[in-house]
Design a protein around this motif. Structure first.
Motif, PDB file in Angstrom:
ATOM      1  N   TYR A  38       0.817  -1.201   0.000  1.00  0.00           N
ATOM      2  CA  TYR A  38       0.000   0.000   0.000  1.00  0.00           C
ATOM      3  C   TYR A  38       0.858   1.260   0.000  1.00  0.00           C
ATOM      4  O   TYR A  38       1.889   1.323   0.672  1.00  0.00           O
ATOM      5  CB  TYR A  38      -0.910   0.040   1.227  1.00  0.00           C
ATOM      6  CG  TYR A  38      -2.037  -0.959   1.177  1.00  0.00           C
ATOM      7  CD1 TYR A  38      -1.886  -2.235   1.711  1.00  0.00           C
ATOM      8  CD2 TYR A  38      -3.253  -0.631   0.600  1.00  0.00           C
ATOM      9  CE1 TYR A  38      -2.924  -3.146   1.663  1.00  0.00           C
ATOM     10  CE2 TYR A  38      -4.298  -1.537   0.548  1.00  0.00           C
ATOM     11  CZ  TYR A  38      -4.122  -2.801   1.085  1.00  0.00           C
ATOM     12  OH  TYR A  38      -5.142  -3.703   1.042  1.00  0.00           O
ATOM     13  N   ALA A  39       0.392   2.254  -0.719  1.00  0.00           N
ATOM     14  CA  ALA A  39       0.888   3.607  -0.518  1.00  0.00           C
ATOM     15  C   ALA A  39       0.166   4.173   0.698  1.00  0.00           C
ATOM     16  O   ALA A  39      -1.006   3.870   0.936  1.00  0.00           O
ATOM     17  CB  ALA A  39       0.609   4.470  -1.743  1.00  0.00           C
ATOM     18  N   MET A  40       0.866   4.992   1.472  1.00  0.00           N
ATOM     19  CA  MET A  40       0.311   5.526   2.703  1.00  0.00           C
ATOM     20  C   MET A  40       0.326   7.050   2.665  1.00  0.00           C
ATOM     21  O   MET A  40       1.270   7.653   2.153  1.00  0.00           O
ATOM     22  CB  MET A  40       1.123   5.045   3.900  1.00  0.00           C
ATOM     23  CG  MET A  40       1.178   3.531   4.058  1.00  0.00           C
ATOM     24  SD  MET A  40      -0.434   2.792   4.355  1.00  0.00           S
ATOM     25  CE  MET A  40      -0.868   3.534   5.922  1.00  0.00           C
ATOM     26  N   GLY A  41      -0.709   7.622   3.223  1.00  0.00           N
ATOM     27  CA  GLY A  41      -0.790   9.079   3.233  1.00  0.00           C
ATOM     28  C   GLY A  41      -1.200   9.618   4.591  1.00  0.00           C
ATOM     29  O   GLY A  41      -1.787   8.890   5.403  1.00  0.00           O
ATOM     30  N   TRP A  42      -0.865  10.856   4.835  1.00  0.00           N
ATOM     31  CA  TRP A  42      -1.345  11.600   5.991  1.00  0.00           C
ATOM     32  C   TRP A  42      -2.163  12.793   5.482  1.00  0.00           C
ATOM     33  O   TRP A  42      -1.729  13.502   4.572  1.00  0.00           O
ATOM     34  CB  TRP A  42      -0.194  12.114   6.848  1.00  0.00           C
ATOM     35  CG  TRP A  42       0.483  11.067   7.679  1.00  0.00           C
ATOM     36  CD1 TRP A  42       1.617  10.385   7.381  1.00  0.00           C
ATOM     37  CD2 TRP A  42       0.054  10.592   8.963  1.00  0.00           C
ATOM     38  NE1 TRP A  42       1.936   9.515   8.390  1.00  0.00           N
ATOM     39  CE2 TRP A  42       0.992   9.620   9.383  1.00  0.00           C
ATOM     40  CE3 TRP A  42      -1.014  10.891   9.808  1.00  0.00           C
ATOM     41  CZ2 TRP A  42       0.887   8.944  10.608  1.00  0.00           C
ATOM     42  CZ3 TRP A  42      -1.117  10.224  11.020  1.00  0.00           C
ATOM     43  CH2 TRP A  42      -0.181   9.257  11.409  1.00  0.00           C
ATOM     44  N   PHE A  43      -3.305  12.977   6.091  1.00  0.00           N
ATOM     45  CA  PHE A  43      -4.170  14.109   5.807  1.00  0.00           C
ATOM     46  C   PHE A  43      -4.507  14.789   7.128  1.00  0.00           C
ATOM     47  O   PHE A  43      -4.318  14.204   8.195  1.00  0.00           O
ATOM     48  CB  PHE A  43      -5.467  13.640   5.126  1.00  0.00           C
ATOM     49  CG  PHE A  43      -5.263  13.161   3.715  1.00  0.00           C
ATOM     50  CD1 PHE A  43      -4.729  11.900   3.468  1.00  0.00           C
ATOM     51  CD2 PHE A  43      -5.603  13.950   2.639  1.00  0.00           C
ATOM     52  CE1 PHE A  43      -4.533  11.455   2.165  1.00  0.00           C
ATOM     53  CE2 PHE A  43      -5.419  13.519   1.332  1.00  0.00           C
ATOM     54  CZ  PHE A  43      -4.884  12.264   1.104  1.00  0.00           C
ATOM     55  N   ARG A  44      -5.016  15.996   7.051  1.00  0.00           N
ATOM     56  CA  ARG A  44      -5.438  16.683   8.264  1.00  0.00           C
ATOM     57  C   ARG A  44      -6.699  17.491   7.984  1.00  0.00           C
ATOM     58  O   ARG A  44      -6.967  17.878   6.862  1.00  0.00           O
ATOM     59  CB  ARG A  44      -4.336  17.593   8.807  1.00  0.00           C
ATOM     60  CG  ARG A  44      -3.986  18.775   7.913  1.00  0.00           C
ATOM     61  CD  ARG A  44      -2.752  19.492   8.461  1.00  0.00           C
ATOM     62  NE  ARG A  44      -2.389  20.653   7.650  1.00  0.00           N
ATOM     63  CZ  ARG A  44      -1.290  21.373   7.845  1.00  0.00           C
ATOM     64  NH1 ARG A  44      -0.437  21.047   8.820  1.00  0.00           N
ATOM     65  NH2 ARG A  44      -1.035  22.422   7.069  1.00  0.00           N
ATOM     66  N   GLN A  45      -7.443  17.711   9.056  1.00  0.00           N
ATOM     67  CA  GLN A  45      -8.674  18.481   8.941  1.00  0.00           C
ATOM     68  C   GLN A  45      -8.837  19.351  10.167  1.00  0.00           C
ATOM     69  O   GLN A  45      -8.922  18.848  11.288  1.00  0.00           O
ATOM     70  CB  GLN A  45      -9.877  17.553   8.784  1.00  0.00           C
ATOM     71  CG  GLN A  45     -11.172  18.291   8.477  1.00  0.00           C
ATOM     72  CD  GLN A  45     -12.266  17.355   8.011  1.00  0.00           C
ATOM     73  OE1 GLN A  45     -12.214  16.140   8.214  1.00  0.00           O
ATOM     74  NE2 GLN A  45     -13.273  17.901   7.344  1.00  0.00           N
ATOM     75  N   ALA A  46      -8.892  20.639   9.930  1.00  0.00           N
ATOM     76  CA  ALA A  46      -9.134  21.606  10.999  1.00  0.00           C
ATOM     77  C   ALA A  46     -10.632  21.888  11.074  1.00  0.00           C
ATOM     78  O   ALA A  46     -11.347  21.717  10.081  1.00  0.00           O
ATOM     79  CB  ALA A  46      -8.351  22.882  10.743  1.00  0.00           C
TER      80      ALA A  46
END
Length: 123
Positions: free
Chosen positions: A32-40
Protein backbone atom coordinates in the motif's frame (compact mmCIF):
# COMPACT_ATOMS: atom_id res chain seq x y z
CA UNK A 1 -8.97 -5.25 4.67
CA UNK A 2 -6.59 -2.90 6.48
CA UNK A 3 -7.16 -1.33 9.86
CA UNK A 4 -5.21 1.79 10.77
CA UNK A 5 -4.62 3.23 14.23
CA UNK A 6 -2.94 6.60 14.71
CA UNK A 7 -1.12 7.76 17.82
CA UNK A 8 1.26 10.46 18.95
CA UNK A 9 -0.91 13.54 18.79
CA UNK A 10 -1.03 16.10 21.56
CA UNK A 11 -0.51 19.68 22.62
CA UNK A 12 2.76 21.37 21.73
CA UNK A 13 4.05 24.93 21.64
CA UNK A 14 4.85 26.64 18.38
CA UNK A 15 8.30 25.64 17.19
CA UNK A 16 8.06 22.26 18.85
CA UNK A 17 7.96 18.76 17.40
CA UNK A 18 5.72 15.72 17.42
CA UNK A 19 5.93 12.31 15.78
CA UNK A 20 2.75 10.65 14.68
CA UNK A 21 2.56 6.91 14.16
CA UNK A 22 0.05 4.86 12.23
CA UNK A 23 0.00 1.12 12.87
CA UNK A 24 -1.61 -1.05 10.22
CA UNK A 25 -3.08 -4.52 10.52
CA UNK A 26 -2.65 -7.19 7.90
CA UNK A 27 0.24 -8.78 6.07
CA UNK A 28 0.06 -6.66 2.93
CA UNK A 29 1.14 -3.31 4.38
CA UNK A 30 4.11 -3.07 2.06
CA UNK A 31 1.82 -3.20 -0.97
CA UNK A 32 0.00 0.00 0.00
CA UNK A 33 0.89 3.61 -0.52
CA UNK A 34 0.31 5.53 2.70
CA UNK A 35 -0.79 9.08 3.23
CA UNK A 36 -1.34 11.60 5.99
CA UNK A 37 -4.17 14.11 5.81
CA UNK A 38 -5.44 16.68 8.26
CA UNK A 39 -8.67 18.48 8.94
CA UNK A 40 -9.13 21.61 11.00
CA UNK A 41 -12.56 22.63 12.35
CA UNK A 42 -14.69 24.16 9.62
CA UNK A 43 -12.21 23.26 6.90
CA UNK A 44 -11.96 20.51 4.34
CA UNK A 45 -9.61 17.60 4.77
CA UNK A 46 -6.26 18.40 3.17
CA UNK A 47 -3.30 16.40 1.99
CA UNK A 48 -0.16 16.53 4.11
CA UNK A 49 2.24 13.84 2.90
CA UNK A 50 2.38 10.47 1.20
CA UNK A 51 4.89 7.66 0.79
CA UNK A 52 4.73 5.13 -2.02
CA UNK A 53 5.46 1.42 -1.96
CA UNK A 54 8.95 2.23 -3.19
CA UNK A 55 9.38 4.81 -0.41
CA UNK A 56 9.16 7.86 -2.65
CA UNK A 57 7.68 10.81 -0.75
CA UNK A 58 5.35 13.67 -1.61
CA UNK A 59 4.57 16.70 0.54
CA UNK A 60 2.13 19.55 0.60
CA UNK A 61 3.88 22.88 0.08
CA UNK A 62 2.73 24.05 3.50
CA UNK A 63 4.74 21.33 5.29
CA UNK A 64 7.67 20.82 2.97
CA UNK A 65 10.95 21.12 4.83
CA UNK A 66 9.24 20.75 8.23
CA UNK A 67 7.50 17.35 8.08
CA UNK A 68 8.97 13.98 7.13
CA UNK A 69 6.99 10.88 6.27
CA UNK A 70 8.57 7.46 6.58
CA UNK A 71 7.52 3.84 6.80
CA UNK A 72 8.78 0.66 8.44
CA UNK A 73 7.30 -2.29 6.61
CA UNK A 74 8.68 -4.73 9.18
CA UNK A 75 6.57 -2.97 11.82
CA UNK A 76 3.57 -2.23 9.56
CA UNK A 77 3.89 1.40 10.60
CA UNK A 78 4.04 4.77 8.90
CA UNK A 79 5.35 7.85 10.68
CA UNK A 80 5.00 11.59 10.33
CA UNK A 81 7.77 13.56 12.00
CA UNK A 82 6.59 17.14 12.45
CA UNK A 83 9.13 19.84 13.29
CA UNK A 84 8.88 23.60 13.60
CA UNK A 85 5.18 23.31 14.26
CA UNK A 86 2.96 26.33 13.74
CA UNK A 87 -0.48 27.16 15.14
CA UNK A 88 -1.91 26.66 11.66
CA UNK A 89 -0.83 23.00 11.83
CA UNK A 90 -3.53 22.46 14.44
CA UNK A 91 -5.92 19.79 13.14
CA UNK A 92 -7.00 16.21 13.43
CA UNK A 93 -4.46 14.11 11.54
CA UNK A 94 -5.51 10.97 9.70
CA UNK A 95 -3.48 8.26 8.04
CA UNK A 96 -4.80 6.44 5.02
CA UNK A 97 -3.86 3.54 2.77
CA UNK A 98 -4.39 3.03 -0.93
CA UNK A 99 -3.65 0.12 -3.21
CA UNK A 100 -3.31 2.00 -6.48
CA UNK A 101 -0.18 4.07 -6.92
CA UNK A 102 -1.62 7.21 -8.45
CA UNK A 103 -3.35 10.35 -7.16
CA UNK A 104 -1.57 10.36 -3.80
CA UNK A 105 -2.83 13.82 -2.85
CA UNK A 106 -6.53 13.09 -3.33
CA UNK A 107 -8.32 11.84 -0.23
CA UNK A 108 -11.12 10.20 -2.21
CA UNK A 109 -8.58 7.86 -3.82
CA UNK A 110 -7.66 6.24 -0.51
CA UNK A 111 -9.26 2.96 0.50
CA UNK A 112 -8.73 2.80 4.26
CA UNK A 113 -8.64 5.41 7.01
CA UNK A 114 -7.69 5.61 10.64
CA UNK A 115 -9.76 7.31 13.32
CA UNK A 116 -7.47 10.33 13.58
CA UNK A 117 -5.29 11.90 16.25
CA UNK A 118 -5.51 15.51 17.39
CA UNK A 119 -2.56 17.86 17.10
CA UNK A 120 -2.84 21.25 18.79
CA UNK A 121 -0.11 23.86 18.46
CA UNK A 122 -0.26 26.79 20.84
CA UNK A 123 1.22 30.17 20.02
Amino acid sequence: QVQLVESGGGLVQAGGSLRLSCAASGRTFSSYAMGWFRQAPGKEREFVAAITRSHSTIYADSVKGRFTISRDNAKNTVYLQMNSLKPEDTAAYYCAAKGVNVDYTISQKYDYWGQGTQVTVSS
